[in-house]
Design an enzyme around this catalytic site. Sequence first.
Site, short mmCIF file in Angstrom:
data_model
loop_
_atom_site.label_atom_id
_atom_site.label_comp_id
_atom_site.label_asym_id
_atom_site.label_seq_id
_atom_site.Cartn_x
_atom_site.Cartn_y
_atom_site.Cartn_z
N ASN A 69 88.15 -20.11 130.67
CA ASN A 69 87.35 -21.18 131.27
C ASN A 69 88.01 -22.52 130.96
O ASN A 69 89.04 -22.57 130.29
CB ASN A 69 85.90 -21.12 130.77
CG ASN A 69 85.83 -21.25 129.26
OD1 ASN A 69 86.22 -22.26 128.70
ND2 ASN A 69 85.36 -20.20 128.57
N ASP A 118 81.23 -14.95 128.70
CA ASP A 118 80.06 -14.07 128.63
C ASP A 118 80.45 -12.61 128.84
O ASP A 118 79.75 -11.71 128.39
CB ASP A 118 79.04 -14.49 129.70
CG ASP A 118 78.41 -15.83 129.34
OD1 ASP A 118 78.13 -16.03 128.15
OD2 ASP A 118 78.23 -16.67 130.24
N PRO A 141 79.22 -10.00 122.98
CA PRO A 141 78.10 -10.33 122.10
C PRO A 141 77.82 -11.82 122.17
O PRO A 141 78.74 -12.62 122.36
CB PRO A 141 78.61 -9.94 120.71
CG PRO A 141 80.09 -9.92 120.83
CD PRO A 141 80.40 -9.55 122.26
N ASP A 142 76.58 -12.22 122.03
CA ASP A 142 76.23 -13.63 121.96
C ASP A 142 76.31 -14.05 120.49
O ASP A 142 75.46 -13.68 119.68
CB ASP A 142 74.84 -13.87 122.53
CG ASP A 142 74.59 -15.36 122.72
OD1 ASP A 142 74.83 -16.12 121.77
OD2 ASP A 142 74.16 -15.75 123.82
N ILE A 143 77.36 -14.78 120.16
CA ILE A 143 77.64 -15.10 118.75
C ILE A 143 76.52 -15.98 118.19
O ILE A 143 75.98 -15.73 117.11
CB ILE A 143 79.01 -15.79 118.61
CG1 ILE A 143 80.09 -14.91 119.28
CG2 ILE A 143 79.35 -16.06 117.15
CD1 ILE A 143 81.44 -15.58 119.43
N LYS A 163 67.95 -18.11 122.22
CA LYS A 163 69.01 -17.84 121.26
C LYS A 163 68.54 -18.00 119.81
O LYS A 163 69.24 -17.60 118.89
CB LYS A 163 70.22 -18.73 121.53
CG LYS A 163 70.77 -18.55 122.95
CD LYS A 163 72.24 -18.81 123.02
CE LYS A 163 72.73 -18.68 124.45
NZ LYS A 163 74.15 -18.32 124.51
N1 CTP Z 1 77.63 -18.70 122.92
C1 CTP Z 1 78.03 -17.78 121.98
N2 CTP Z 1 78.42 -16.54 122.36
C2 CTP Z 1 78.43 -16.18 123.67
C3 CTP Z 1 78.03 -17.13 124.65
C4 CTP Z 1 77.63 -18.39 124.25
O1 CTP Z 1 78.03 -18.11 120.79
N3 CTP Z 1 78.83 -14.97 124.01
C5 CTP Z 1 77.13 -20.00 122.48
C6 CTP Z 1 77.99 -21.18 122.88
O2 CTP Z 1 78.95 -21.47 121.90
C7 CTP Z 1 76.96 -22.29 123.00
C8 CTP Z 1 75.70 -21.56 123.46
O3 CTP Z 1 75.90 -20.20 123.10
O4 CTP Z 1 76.65 -22.85 121.75
C9 CTP Z 1 75.39 -21.65 124.92
O5 CTP Z 1 76.50 -21.35 125.69
P1 CTP Z 1 76.41 -21.43 127.26
O6 CTP Z 1 77.71 -21.01 127.84
O7 CTP Z 1 75.82 -22.74 127.66
O8 CTP Z 1 75.27 -20.37 127.56
P2 CTP Z 1 75.31 -18.88 127.99
O9 CTP Z 1 75.00 -18.02 126.83
O10 CTP Z 1 76.57 -18.59 128.72
O11 CTP Z 1 74.05 -18.83 128.98
P3 CTP Z 1 73.99 -19.04 130.57
O12 CTP Z 1 74.86 -18.01 131.17
O13 CTP Z 1 72.54 -18.85 130.87
O14 CTP Z 1 74.42 -20.44 130.84
#
Ligand code: CTP
Length: 405
Positions: free
Chosen positions: A208, A276, A303-305, A341
Amino acid sequence: MVSGKRILLIIGGGIAAYKALELIRALKKAGASVVPVLTRAAEEFVTPLSAAALAGDKVYRDLFDLTDEAEMGHIELSRAADLVVVAPATADLMAKMAHGHANDLASTLLMATDKRVLIAPAMNVRMWDHAATRRNLATLQGDGILSVGPDEGAMACGEFGPGRMAEPEAILAAIDTALGGGPLAGKHVLVTSGPTHEPIDPVRYIANRSSGAQGTALARALLDLGARVSFITGPASVPPPAGADVVRVETALQMLDAVENALPAHAAVFAAAVADWRVQGASDHKIKKGPDGPPALTFAENPDILASISALDAPRPPLVVGFAAETRNLVENATAKRARKGCDWIVANDVSPETGIMGGAENKVVLISDAGTEEWPRMTKAEVARRLADRIAAALADLPAPVML
Ligand code: CTP
């Protein structure tokens, strides 16, 4: 931290030298002793007499002044200090430092010292932006030299931009931090930054547009307040801040691993633009063009960290901060993201292409916490970082230490 300390203050030859006199006054007021050293060019801007009068000490000027050698040699002079401060650090002084010149008293002291060195650069904006100064600054940062400023604004030469020496109070705060003070001294803060790269095959990846600028600025601001910073970064286009414990990763899975390894922390800020999705079953050889047409990629969710660290019992950092990159319904989406989150604060920003924020130098954010929604004006990423670091320092003053089970 400053009280009772001995500061060797090297004053370079620039119009900002007059502010070095104010710095001497501020240091004396804070209980430090100051030994001023003037370069020959500095004497064109301030007189040795005024520096000596304010410091209440002798001013050193010449490498070959035998009286000085009899009283205190240049080696001893550079080591008797607790900290060496260069203010203003001109382009010329920075170049000398970066290349190890030792052809006058100031540069010789800087080569001979075994103490930390803090520079407060000051120069014309073009000189600050010049490729040579960029290189020299990177070299100095790599050598562990600390820096404060420069500020952005109207300059004595009539131009506008970064290059103005930091104000004496800011230099005093940086000196305090360099001597082990600072509101985040003893605190460990984890910062994720940059994009992640998710491989398709050994030569291709999905990424990205994140440059890592906001995460890097934040890490720098936290370091400036005295924090120990673990900086976990994907392949960013801006270099990581000197002084942080840097862990370089490529993928989201590696980033999660590195974050878990860096815990416990007093605070964790997730500024990374984590992908993602990753490509399921990435090929371990280069995918070739063929008669069957383009490959069909399938994705697996990463995984969502942020969410997984927020959900930890222990060692959950007492303060977890996420970012929300949105292109629509900023506050509404970011508020929902914070709840989903489980983090304490969300820093929301509009990353629509017309804002120029993604990859740009400025940011406009909304801070969302239990206390409500706070809209900050558009400002540079460095200013957002400083403001956020101040808020983190204030919050940590009231929060308990992290627990490790
Ligand atoms: N983040 C994370 N791990 C992921 C995705 C996101 O830790 N796999 C964290 C990012 O570092 C940020 C926050 O989550 O602090 C939000 O990231 P953002 O890209 O805005 O959100 P998404 O989780 O991608 O949600 P969406 O697709 O609904 O925008």
